[in-house]
Design a protein around this motif. Structure first.
Motif, PDB file in Angstrom:
ATOM      1  N   VAL A 216       1.009  -1.149   0.162  1.00 14.37           N
ATOM      2  CA  VAL A 216       0.374   0.300   0.272  1.00 14.37           C
ATOM      3  C   VAL A 216       0.933   1.481   0.292  1.00 14.37           C
ATOM      4  N   LEU A 217       1.401   1.087   0.499  1.00 13.58           N
ATOM      5  CA  LEU A 217       2.734   2.825   0.944  1.00 13.58           C
ATOM      6  C   LEU A 217       3.102   2.473  -0.530  1.00 13.58           C
ATOM      7  N   GLN A 218       4.232   1.733  -1.045  1.00 15.77           N
ATOM      8  CA  GLN A 218       4.470   1.491  -2.531  1.00 15.77           C
ATOM      9  C   GLN A 218       3.685   2.163  -3.868  1.00 15.77           C
ATOM     10  N   GLN A 219       2.517   1.904  -3.387  1.00 13.39           N
ATOM     11  CA  GLN A 219       0.985   2.144  -3.866  1.00 13.39           C
ATOM     12  C   GLN A 219       1.136   4.098  -3.946  1.00 13.39           C
ATOM     13  N   ILE A 220       1.472   4.218  -2.498  1.00 18.04           N
ATOM     14  CA  ILE A 220       0.870   5.557  -2.427  1.00 18.04           C
ATOM     15  C   ILE A 220       2.008   6.639  -3.233  1.00 18.04           C
ATOM     16  N   MET A 221       3.491   6.286  -2.452  1.00 16.13           N
ATOM     17  CA  MET A 221       4.023   7.170  -3.628  1.00 16.13           C
ATOM     18  C   MET A 221       4.369   6.918  -4.891  1.00 16.13           C
ATOM     19  N   GLU A 222       3.724   5.807  -5.513  1.00 19.35           N
ATOM     20  CA  GLU A 222       3.761   5.910  -7.219  1.00 19.35           C
ATOM     21  C   GLU A 222       3.165   6.836  -7.540  1.00 19.35           C
ATOM     22  N   ILE A 223       1.641   7.430  -6.371  1.00 16.44           N
ATOM     23  CA  ILE A 223       0.852   7.825  -7.077  1.00 16.44           C
ATOM     24  C   ILE A 223       1.289   9.708  -6.659  1.00 16.44           C
ATOM     25  N   GLU A 224       2.115   9.746  -5.784  1.00 17.77           N
ATOM     26  CA  GLU A 224       2.819  10.758  -5.172  1.00 17.77           C
ATOM     27  C   GLU A 224       3.559  11.227  -6.881  1.00 17.77           C
ATOM     28  N   GLU A 226       3.549   9.933  -9.739  1.00 19.43           N
ATOM     29  CA  GLU A 226       3.213  10.619 -10.569  1.00 19.43           C
ATOM     30  C   GLU A 226       2.310  11.367 -10.637  1.00 19.43           C
ATOM     31  N   THR A 227       1.849  11.733  -9.722  1.00 18.08           N
ATOM     32  CA  THR A 227       1.502  12.943  -9.974  1.00 18.08           C
ATOM     33  C   THR A 227       1.789  14.335  -9.981  1.00 18.08           C
ATOM     34  N   GLU A 228       3.518  13.736  -9.508  1.00 20.83           N
ATOM     35  CA  GLU A 228       4.250  15.466  -9.172  1.00 20.83           C
ATOM     36  C   GLU A 228       4.910  15.715 -11.021  1.00 20.83           C
ATOM     37  N   LYS A 229       5.027  14.189 -11.147  1.00 24.10           N
ATOM     38  CA  LYS A 229       5.202  14.439 -13.476  1.00 24.10           C
ATOM     39  C   LYS A 229       4.121  15.072 -14.360  1.00 24.10           C
ATOM     40  N   ARG A 230       2.940  14.753 -14.069  1.00 29.40           N
ATOM     41  CA  ARG A 230       1.992  14.819 -14.274  1.00 29.40           C
ATOM     42  C   ARG A 230       1.883  16.954 -14.727  1.00 29.40           C
ATOM     43  N   PHE A 231       2.129  17.622 -13.159  1.00 29.63           N
ATOM     44  CA  PHE A 231       2.140  18.724 -13.117  1.00 29.63           C
ATOM     45  C   PHE A 231       3.657  19.299 -13.739  1.00 29.63           C
ATOM     46  N   LEU A 232       4.620  19.122 -13.706  1.00 29.29           N
ATOM     47  CA  LEU A 232       5.603  19.848 -14.630  1.00 29.29           C
ATOM     48  C   LEU A 232       5.702  19.718 -16.008  1.00 29.29           C
ATOM     49  N   ILE A 233       6.269  20.718 -16.201  1.00 29.48           N
ATOM     50  CA  ILE A 233       6.568  21.608 -17.675  1.00 29.48           C
ATOM     51  C   ILE A 233       7.989  22.197 -17.468  1.00 29.48           C
ATOM     52  N   PRO A 234       8.602  22.194 -19.014  1.00 25.44           N
ATOM     53  CA  PRO A 234       9.625  22.731 -18.820  1.00 25.44           C
ATOM     54  C   PRO A 234       9.519  24.535 -18.953  1.00 25.44           C
ATOM     55  N   ARG A 235      10.645  25.343 -17.901  1.00 21.70           N
ATOM     56  CA  ARG A 235      10.335  26.184 -18.909  1.00 21.70           C
ATOM     57  C   ARG A 235      11.084  26.468 -19.919  1.00 21.70           C
TER      58      ARG A 235
END
Length: 717
Positions: A216-224, A226-235
């Protein structure tokens, strides 16, 4: 442990020195971040009765064992408020709570107050910085380093910790509502004063409370992650600079960050970094930029006496501290700082919840992606592109209006929306695009309904009343134009009075005799148009489960349509006249989206202040609908400039659709509840001249109303 104690002791000592005299007062701390997490265990002898946070969603929760209070509760219970955050946020927070009538102090002990002598945004010397100047500066050094987050890449969210709320939402959706990820994550990161943590360390700390399985802990970390990557864009400008510099110079990356090197490398490569050399990450080096230990290590192991420059967005961590170790610092603003220092800085105190933080993060990523974006305009936000303008100015307006419509429809069991022409042309299209993004579900159907002032005027005609009401209605232009526009009758060019200018209703008595020669033709045309329109409306089968959708203001079209079908109608509006003088709301239900209940004439609605601009965008690719024929086809006035330039409106609407898609993607497919008043306040920045359109863009917007006259005017003339 020694570091942690020193860290806590310093802040505790400062707090006691500044606020010891208030020990017996009821104190509220504004801030739920690291400062408060560190301070609370040390000041149990103070009467800390609650916390405050900009996000109203936290009201009623307990964080670090202390309740988060709303404004009214603070007003009733507290003696003073202490803004317990980084000094960067002090003025912003004070602007948010200055109206409470309670003494507010900054963490340095200073009584907060508004100052009128602040430097204006145009005078900021930062706006002199350009891409070429920075590149030329870098050319003088042997070794180059870049900060990563907010320098090379950026998040599409205003407050970074709001990302945890998105993760919390996704974790609950995947693993169940019993997991309070957000609170645990905040306490694990900010409650631990140890600064050099990696993600594994943070999760290990969290699980001391959670006691979840490794899976479960691993699943939560993977969601975090993936979410971080989803929000990131290059300047883009900074990334281009980095890639160019890396071809000829030794380049390094330095970051205070909890993500491990492998994940950061993946993120950088996914965002367009050509090569990733050595990375100095605080969590792995067990040193950090904030206290200089990471700079010391970098200087001793990499720079080794050579000339070196570092580029980053934090003035202290990326400029002042590296200077102590012989490394020149070059400052570039991150997106949030650009917002703060720009003409739109007044929006910051209004950002209070997740949806507003997400909205502003998306706008920042669009407008301030380049740290040099405001160099030419000296801090003023100026739109040069139609699609970007659609994304930033219109995206939030249309998205919030459509989601509001769906919520209202659910409450009021509406089964079909009647989008009034022509203002409803894009609104209906965007509604269907939103439904497509939402996926499966039951949503009201739509009908794009032919209607206009002229059409309703003609259709409401009664034989016994004569022509006065219709014929005397406002018009300015030539008599021949009037006859065609008002009655669809083309008179011969050699007819008497053909070219005479008229101005109704003032000139009505003068033209009344002129109309007698055409009376039979006029009456026949009115009867025909009325019959066709009644047939058209009847075929639509309008009933009590339908609701009209229009922009504003009196609701005349709704009023006359309801009279035509002999049924009361419900209407949804951007804003409308709520005063007692408006007879339309007395026979029909009218509901406004962007308007406060006490704002009877929509004087505080940003959209209504620029009503002509709104209508110039939200129009159709054809002129005013004058009538419908026997087959239900539209009979329209000639195209005006808004139609000739309709391609730019389509480009703007592409921006609107891109905004809706981005917003729902970042919200993981949820509609969210983007605050209508907030996006209207952002739009209102245009009316207040805190942002503007380029001269080229201004030329695309015209006021046209064939009911009143043929002559068009530029909106921004």
């Amino acid at each position: 442990m020694e570091k942690r104690n020193n860290y806590q002791n310093t802040e505790e000592k400062t707090f006691r020195n500044n606020f010891g005299k208030f020990k017996d007062k009821k104190i509220v701390l504004y801030g739920i971040g690291r400062f408060t997490a560190t301070l609370l265990p040390c000041v149990t002898d103070f009467k800390i009765i609650g916390l405050m946070d900009r996000d109203n969603a936290n009201i009623g929760k307990k964080i670090y064992g202390v309740p988060v209070l709303g404004k009214e509760e603070v007003r009733e219970k507290a003696d003073l408020i202490i803004i317990n955050t980084s000094s960067n946020y002090w003025k912003i927070i004070y602007a948010r709570i200055a109206d409470l009538g309670i003494p507010v102090y900054y963490l340095n002990g200073q009584l907060a107050c508004m100052k009128d002598d602040e430097q204006t945004y145009t005078e900021n010397p930062y706006w002199e910085k350009t891409y070429d100047k920075l590149k030329n500066e870098i050319d003088n050094y042997e070794v180059v380093s870049f900060d990563i987050f907010d320098t090379l890449i950026m998040r599409k969210i205003y407050m970074p910790q709001d990302l945890y709320k998105i993760v919390d939402m996704r974790v609950k959706k995947a693993l169940g509502d019993h997991i309070n990820y957000y609170e645990m994550r905040m306490e694990a990161e900010f409650g631990n004063s140890k600064k050099e943590q990696l993600l594994d360390d943070i999760y290990c700390s969290m699980n001391k409370t959670w006691k979840f399985s490794e899976n479960v802990l691993q699943q939560i970390m993977e969601i975090e992650i993936e979410t971080e990557k989803r929000f990131l864009i290059p300047r883009k400008d900074m990334l281009h600079l980095y890639n160019e510099i890396g071809k000829n110079k030794e380049v390094h990356l330095i970051s205070d960050m909890y993500l491990p090197e492998k994940i950061i490398r993946d993120i950088l490569m996914e965002n367009g970094v050509s090569t990733v050399p050595s990375i100095f990450i605080s969590g792995e080096e067990k040193a950090n930029k904030k206290d200089g230990t990471l700079w010391k290590k970098y200087a001793e192991t990499v720079v080794c006496g050579r000339t070196a420059i570092h580029i980053g967005d934090n003035y202290r961590s990326d400029v002042e501290l590296p200077e102590k170790y012989g490394i020149h610092g070059a400052y570039i603003m991150n997106g949030s700082e650009m917002l703060k220092n720009s003409s739109l800085g007044g929006m910051i105190p209004k950002i209070e919840d997740l949806d507003e933080s997400l909205f502003m993060g998306m706008i920042i990523a669009e407008i301030f992606n380049s740290p040099f974006a405001l160099a030419e305009s000296k801090g003023k936000v100026v739109f040069q592109d139609f699609e970007k303008m659609g994304y930033c100015i219109w995206g939030g307006i249309i998205y919030s209006f459509l989601t509001w419509l769906l919520e209202e429809a659910k409450k009021r069991t509406i089964e079909r929306f009647l989008f009034f022409a022509r203002d409803g042309y894009f609104l209906e299209k965007d509604y269907h695009y939103m439904i497509e993004l939402l996926g499966q579900g039951q949503y009201p159907e739509t009908c794009y309904l032919a209607i206009s002032r002229r059409l309703i005027l003609i259709t409401s005609y009664e034989e016994h009343e004569g022509l006065d009401r219709i014929a005397s209605h406002v018009y300015n232009g030539k008599f021949s134009e009037y006859m065609e526009d008002r009655f669809n009758i083309v008179i011969p060019s050699d007819a008497e009075h053909y070219s005479e200018e008229i101005n109704l209703p003032e000139d009505y008595e003068k033209i009344k005799p002129w109309l007698m020669a055409y009376e039979n033709d006029i009456l026949n045309e009115i009867r025909k148009e009325k019959e066709n329109y009644l047939k058209y409306v009847q075929n639509l089968g309008i009933n009590e489960k339908d609701a009209v959708v229009d922009l504003w203001f009196y609701g005349n079209n709704q009023y006359y349509l309801s009279k035509t079908i002999h049924k009361p109608l419900m209407g949804f509006y951007f804003a409308y006249n709520k005063s007692e003088e408006n007879i339309c709301q007395k026979t029909n239900t009218m509901i406004s989206c962007f308007q406060d209940e006490d704002d009877l004439l929509a004087e505080r609605v940003g959209l209504y202040k620029l009503a002509l601009f709104v209508e110039s965008f939200l129009t159709a690719p054809y002129g005013m609908i004058k009538a419908v024929d026997e087959n239900g086809n539209f009979v329209c006035s000639k195209n005006g400039m808004n139609q000739i330039l309709f391609d730019v409106r389509e480009r703007m609407n592409e921006g609107v659709c891109r905004f809706m898609k981005d917003y729902m993607y970042l919200m993981d497919g949820n509609m969210g509840s983007l605050n209508e008043k907030f996006v209207d306040a952002f739009f209102g920045q245009l009316a207040e001249e805190h942002m503007e359109l380029s001269k080229e863009l201004q030329k695309a917007f015209y006021y046209d109303n064939a009911m009143f006259r043929r002559r068009e005017m530029g909106i921004f003339e």
